[in-house]
Design a protein around this motif. Structure first.
Motif, PDB file in Angstrom:
ATOM      1  N   GLU A 113      -8.558 -35.751   2.180  1.00  0.00           N
ATOM      2  CA  GLU A 113      -8.389 -34.860   3.314  1.00  0.00           C
ATOM      3  C   GLU A 113      -6.903 -34.674   3.582  1.00  0.00           C
ATOM      4  O   GLU A 113      -6.138 -35.634   3.577  1.00  0.00           O
ATOM      5  CB  GLU A 113      -9.070 -35.449   4.550  1.00  0.00           C
ATOM      6  N   HIS A 114      -6.502 -33.431   3.813  1.00  0.00           N
ATOM      7  CA  HIS A 114      -5.109 -33.090   4.087  1.00  0.00           C
ATOM      8  C   HIS A 114      -5.046 -32.348   5.417  1.00  0.00           C
ATOM      9  O   HIS A 114      -5.853 -31.474   5.673  1.00  0.00           O
ATOM     10  CB  HIS A 114      -4.536 -32.170   2.997  1.00  0.00           C
ATOM     11  N   SER A 115      -4.076 -32.679   6.219  1.00  0.00           N
ATOM     12  CA  SER A 115      -3.909 -31.933   7.474  1.00  0.00           C
ATOM     13  C   SER A 115      -2.645 -31.102   7.392  1.00  0.00           C
ATOM     14  O   SER A 115      -1.926 -30.922   8.345  1.00  0.00           O
ATOM     15  CB  SER A 115      -3.872 -32.888   8.672  1.00  0.00           C
ATOM     16  N   GLY A 116      -2.393 -30.595   6.213  1.00  0.00           N
ATOM     17  CA  GLY A 116      -1.178 -29.829   5.921  1.00  0.00           C
ATOM     18  C   GLY A 116      -0.389 -30.621   4.908  1.00  0.00           C
ATOM     19  O   GLY A 116      -0.174 -31.804   5.076  1.00  0.00           O
ATOM     20  N   GLY A 117      -0.024 -29.995   3.824  1.00  0.00           N
ATOM     21  CA  GLY A 117       0.671 -30.746   2.795  1.00  0.00           C
ATOM     22  C   GLY A 117       1.270 -29.848   1.749  1.00  0.00           C
ATOM     23  O   GLY A 117       1.368 -28.642   1.929  1.00  0.00           O
ATOM     24  N   SER A 118       1.620 -30.444   0.630  1.00  0.00           N
ATOM     25  CA  SER A 118       2.348 -29.716  -0.394  1.00  0.00           C
ATOM     26  C   SER A 118       1.444 -29.016  -1.392  1.00  0.00           C
ATOM     27  O   SER A 118       1.909 -28.208  -2.171  1.00  0.00           O
ATOM     28  CB  SER A 118       3.280 -30.669  -1.135  1.00  0.00           C
ATOM     29  N   ILE A 119       0.139 -29.308  -1.399  1.00  0.00           N
ATOM     30  CA  ILE A 119      -0.751 -28.641  -2.328  1.00  0.00           C
ATOM     31  C   ILE A 119      -1.056 -27.262  -1.763  1.00  0.00           C
ATOM     32  O   ILE A 119      -1.475 -27.137  -0.619  1.00  0.00           O
ATOM     33  CB  ILE A 119      -2.060 -29.431  -2.526  1.00  0.00           C
ATOM     34  N   PRO A 120      -0.858 -26.197  -2.529  1.00  0.00           N
ATOM     35  CA  PRO A 120      -1.089 -24.847  -1.992  1.00  0.00           C
ATOM     36  C   PRO A 120      -2.572 -24.558  -1.807  1.00  0.00           C
ATOM     37  O   PRO A 120      -3.415 -25.110  -2.495  1.00  0.00           O
ATOM     38  CB  PRO A 120      -0.487 -23.938  -3.056  1.00  0.00           C
ATOM     39  N   SER A 121      -2.873 -23.664  -0.890  1.00  0.00           N
ATOM     40  CA  SER A 121      -4.244 -23.191  -0.732  1.00  0.00           C
ATOM     41  C   SER A 121      -4.450 -22.047  -1.713  1.00  0.00           C
ATOM     42  O   SER A 121      -3.496 -21.401  -2.128  1.00  0.00           O
ATOM     43  CB  SER A 121      -4.496 -22.734   0.700  1.00  0.00           C
ATOM     44  N   PRO A 122      -5.724 -21.789  -2.111  1.00  0.00           N
ATOM     45  CA  PRO A 122      -5.965 -20.710  -3.072  1.00  0.00           C
ATOM     46  C   PRO A 122      -5.635 -19.355  -2.461  1.00  0.00           C
ATOM     47  O   PRO A 122      -5.640 -19.207  -1.242  1.00  0.00           O
ATOM     48  CB  PRO A 122      -7.457 -20.833  -3.363  1.00  0.00           C
ATOM     49  N   PRO A 123      -5.346 -18.374  -3.303  1.00  0.00           N
ATOM     50  CA  PRO A 123      -5.060 -17.032  -2.789  1.00  0.00           C
ATOM     51  C   PRO A 123      -6.214 -16.539  -1.926  1.00  0.00           C
ATOM     52  O   PRO A 123      -7.369 -16.727  -2.246  1.00  0.00           O
ATOM     53  CB  PRO A 123      -4.918 -16.182  -4.052  1.00  0.00           C
ATOM     54  N   SER A 124      -5.885 -15.908  -0.825  1.00  0.00           N
ATOM     55  CA  SER A 124      -6.898 -15.421   0.103  1.00  0.00           C
ATOM     56  C   SER A 124      -6.819 -13.904   0.168  1.00  0.00           C
ATOM     57  O   SER A 124      -5.740 -13.339   0.218  1.00  0.00           O
ATOM     58  CB  SER A 124      -6.645 -16.012   1.490  1.00  0.00           C
ATOM     59  N   PRO A 125      -7.989 -13.225   0.194  1.00  0.00           N
ATOM     60  CA  PRO A 125      -7.961 -11.770   0.294  1.00  0.00           C
ATOM     61  C   PRO A 125      -7.448 -11.304   1.661  1.00  0.00           C
ATOM     62  O   PRO A 125      -7.008 -10.191   1.816  1.00  0.00           O
ATOM     63  CB  PRO A 125      -9.418 -11.356   0.089  1.00  0.00           C
ATOM     64  N   ASP A 126      -7.485 -12.191   2.647  1.00  0.00           N
ATOM     65  CA  ASP A 126      -7.049 -11.855   3.997  1.00  0.00           C
ATOM     66  C   ASP A 126      -6.053 -12.915   4.468  1.00  0.00           C
ATOM     67  O   ASP A 126      -6.395 -13.780   5.257  1.00  0.00           O
ATOM     68  CB  ASP A 126      -8.260 -11.787   4.936  1.00  0.00           C
ATOM     69  N   PRO A 127      -4.818 -12.899   3.949  1.00  0.00           N
ATOM     70  CA  PRO A 127      -3.874 -13.938   4.333  1.00  0.00           C
ATOM     71  C   PRO A 127      -3.550 -13.868   5.822  1.00  0.00           C
ATOM     72  O   PRO A 127      -3.513 -12.798   6.403  1.00  0.00           O
ATOM     73  CB  PRO A 127      -2.640 -13.656   3.479  1.00  0.00           C
ATOM     74  N   GLY A 128      -3.333 -14.991   6.385  1.00  0.00           N
ATOM     75  CA  GLY A 128      -3.028 -15.069   7.805  1.00  0.00           C
ATOM     76  C   GLY A 128      -2.931 -16.513   8.220  1.00  0.00           C
ATOM     77  O   GLY A 128      -2.975 -17.406   7.375  1.00  0.00           O
ATOM     78  N   PRO A 129      -2.831 -16.774   9.498  1.00  0.00           N
ATOM     79  CA  PRO A 129      -2.680 -18.147   9.961  1.00  0.00           C
ATOM     80  C   PRO A 129      -3.807 -19.066   9.503  1.00  0.00           C
ATOM     81  O   PRO A 129      -3.572 -20.217   9.189  1.00  0.00           O
ATOM     82  CB  PRO A 129      -2.678 -18.026  11.483  1.00  0.00           C
ATOM     83  N   ALA A 130      -5.040 -18.559   9.418  1.00  0.00           N
ATOM     84  CA  ALA A 130      -6.167 -19.397   9.006  1.00  0.00           C
ATOM     85  C   ALA A 130      -6.088 -19.762   7.529  1.00  0.00           C
ATOM     86  O   ALA A 130      -6.724 -20.704   7.094  1.00  0.00           O
ATOM     87  CB  ALA A 130      -7.483 -18.685   9.286  1.00  0.00           C
ATOM     88  N   ALA A 131      -5.306 -19.024   6.734  1.00  0.00           N
ATOM     89  CA  ALA A 131      -5.207 -19.285   5.301  1.00  0.00           C
ATOM     90  C   ALA A 131      -4.120 -20.294   4.978  1.00  0.00           C
ATOM     91  O   ALA A 131      -3.943 -20.657   3.844  1.00  0.00           O
ATOM     92  CB  ALA A 131      -4.936 -17.984   4.554  1.00  0.00           C
ATOM     93  N   SER A 132      -3.405 -20.758   5.963  1.00  0.00           N
ATOM     94  CA  SER A 132      -2.312 -21.692   5.732  1.00  0.00           C
ATOM     95  C   SER A 132      -2.756 -23.131   5.916  1.00  0.00           C
ATOM     96  O   SER A 132      -3.398 -23.468   6.897  1.00  0.00           O
ATOM     97  CB  SER A 132      -1.172 -21.406   6.713  1.00  0.00           C
ATOM     98  N   PRO A 133      -2.403 -24.030   4.973  1.00  0.00           N
ATOM     99  CA  PRO A 133      -2.772 -25.426   5.138  1.00  0.00           C
ATOM    100  C   PRO A 133      -2.025 -26.091   6.286  1.00  0.00           C
ATOM    101  O   PRO A 133      -2.292 -27.211   6.624  1.00  0.00           O
ATOM    102  CB  PRO A 133      -2.406 -26.069   3.800  1.00  0.00           C
TER     103      PRO A 133
END
Length: 98
Positions: free
Chosen positions: A32-52
């Motif tokens: 479990e990560h609460s924000g870290g260095s591993i990127p999240s997968p590309p999102s078709p709707d980038p925005g605040p919810a797409a950020s780790p």
């Protein structure tokens, strides 16, 4: 509550492949990560919810099969998605070897 087949597609296929090759069942370790260095997968709707870094928990996974580890390249919003991606990576690697 039963999990639908589609949610565990790669996990099921990996389990079957291990059985057919007579190797021990895969072992999953979820992080479990609460924000870290591993990127999240590309999102078709980038925005605040797409950020780790949005404060919600994100998950990565390592699956161990036949003495090798296969890990996700990204973090995912759902633990099950992380397990599926790791299982797919392991399945494709094991299935390409005779």
């Amino acid at each position: 509550m039963a999990v639908s087949h589609t949610r565990t597609y790669w996990q099921s296929h990996l389990q079957e492949l291990c059985a057919s090759k007579r190797i021990p069942s895969p072992a999953y370790e979820v992080y479990e990560h609460s924000g870290g260095s591993i990127p999240s997968p590309p999102s078709p709707d980038p925005g605040p919810a797409a950020s780790p870094h949005s404060g919600q928990s994100w998950y990565s996974c390592v699956v161990s099969v036949a003495g090798r580890d296969y890990e996700t390249s990204y973090v995912y919003k759902a633990e099950e998605n992380a397990k599926e991606k790791a299982a797919k990576k392991a399945y494709e690697a094991l299935n390409s070897t005779a």
